[in-house]
Design a protein around this motif. Sequence first.
Motif, PDB file in Angstrom:
ATOM      1  N   GLN A   1       1.433  -1.084   0.108  1.00  0.00           N
ATOM      2  CA  GLN A   1      -0.132  -0.017  -0.392  1.00  0.00           C
ATOM      3  C   GLN A   1       0.516   1.698  -0.043  1.00  0.00           C
TER       4      GLN A   1
ATOM      5  N   GLN B   1       4.744  -9.746  -2.690  1.00  0.00           N
ATOM      6  CA  GLN B   1       5.331  -8.283  -1.354  1.00  0.00           C
ATOM      7  C   GLN B   1       7.092  -7.183  -1.339  1.00  0.00           C
TER       8      GLN B   1
ATOM      9  N   ASP C   1       7.949  -4.239  -3.423  1.00  0.00           N
ATOM     10  CA  ASP C   1       8.874  -3.225  -2.540  1.00  0.00           C
ATOM     11  C   ASP C   1      10.490  -2.798  -3.345  1.00  0.00           C
TER      12      ASP C   1
ATOM     13  N   ALA D   1       4.513   6.730   1.891  1.00  0.00           N
ATOM     14  CA  ALA D   1       4.526   6.270   2.595  1.00  0.00           C
ATOM     15  C   ALA D   1       3.762   4.428   2.186  1.00  0.00           C
TER      16      ALA D   1
ATOM     17  N   GLU E   1       4.208   0.892   2.759  1.00  0.00           N
ATOM     18  CA  GLU E   1       3.410  -0.371   4.267  1.00  0.00           C
ATOM     19  C   GLU E   1       3.854  -1.372   3.396  1.00  0.00           C
ATOM     20  N   LYS E   2       3.444  -2.507   3.829  1.00  0.00           N
ATOM     21  CA  LYS E   2       3.169  -4.227   3.616  1.00  0.00           C
ATOM     22  C   LYS E   2       2.152  -4.677   3.777  1.00  0.00           C
ATOM     23  N   LEU E   3       1.264  -5.400   2.579  1.00  0.00           N
ATOM     24  CA  LEU E   3       0.084  -5.774   3.845  1.00  0.00           C
ATOM     25  C   LEU E   3      -0.681  -6.777   3.798  1.00  0.00           C
TER      26      LEU E   3
END
Length: 228
Positions: A110, A189, A193, A214, A216-218
């Motif tokens: 995200q 991911q 990333d 920002a 973020e890994k979900l």
Amino acid sequence: MKGRHLVLSLVLLVSGFLIAFSYQHTKSESRVIQLSDQEWEKDYYYRQQLISLEDKNKELRGELEGNRQIIQQIEKQLGQQEEAIGNYVEQKKELQMLTGELPIKGKGMQVTLRDANYIPSEENANQYIVHERHIHLIVNELFSAGAKAISINGQRLFKDSFISCVGPVISVDGFQYSAPFVVSAIGNQDALDASLNLTNGVVDILVGDNIEVAIEKLNTIEMNARVN
């Protein structure tokens, strides 16, 4: 003497009777039974019928075993076809999720984009807010990194989706959203990333444009299917 003669006569009489009876009995038992020609023909016919039936049974057992092997082969082929059909169904389902015909859920990343908190000059304010080119930059990078599905502020993107800037808001397929803009992507991911954080890559470009980023890994991201 007369008494002795009488006893002797009785003994001889009984002995003679026993010998005669034994001879007759032995003669009757040792007599060979003679079969007529008709009886021999019947016996031969029935023996031939028995042999024929045994041969037929042997032949039928062979056919039965052959049919069993054929059935086993057919069952094996049906099992393989069923497995193949199952694989095709799963592939079709996966493709439908990728194209948006079905909902999709999975792990991913995200990315949240915000306008700069500090704007030194109102005249240059346009240089400190998120524009459509920034959204396009993130979306293209995520797709290039192997993202299976992407959404913006919860609205899923499709192959014919369009993103445009309307003043301070972003329009996605005609629906308008204001900052912050949350770009979600389902996929590997680590790959996503690494692609975003390449040196002089997307994140560096956004930061250079005064955009706050920002990442973020979900573990779970859900996206709905296309609503026709």
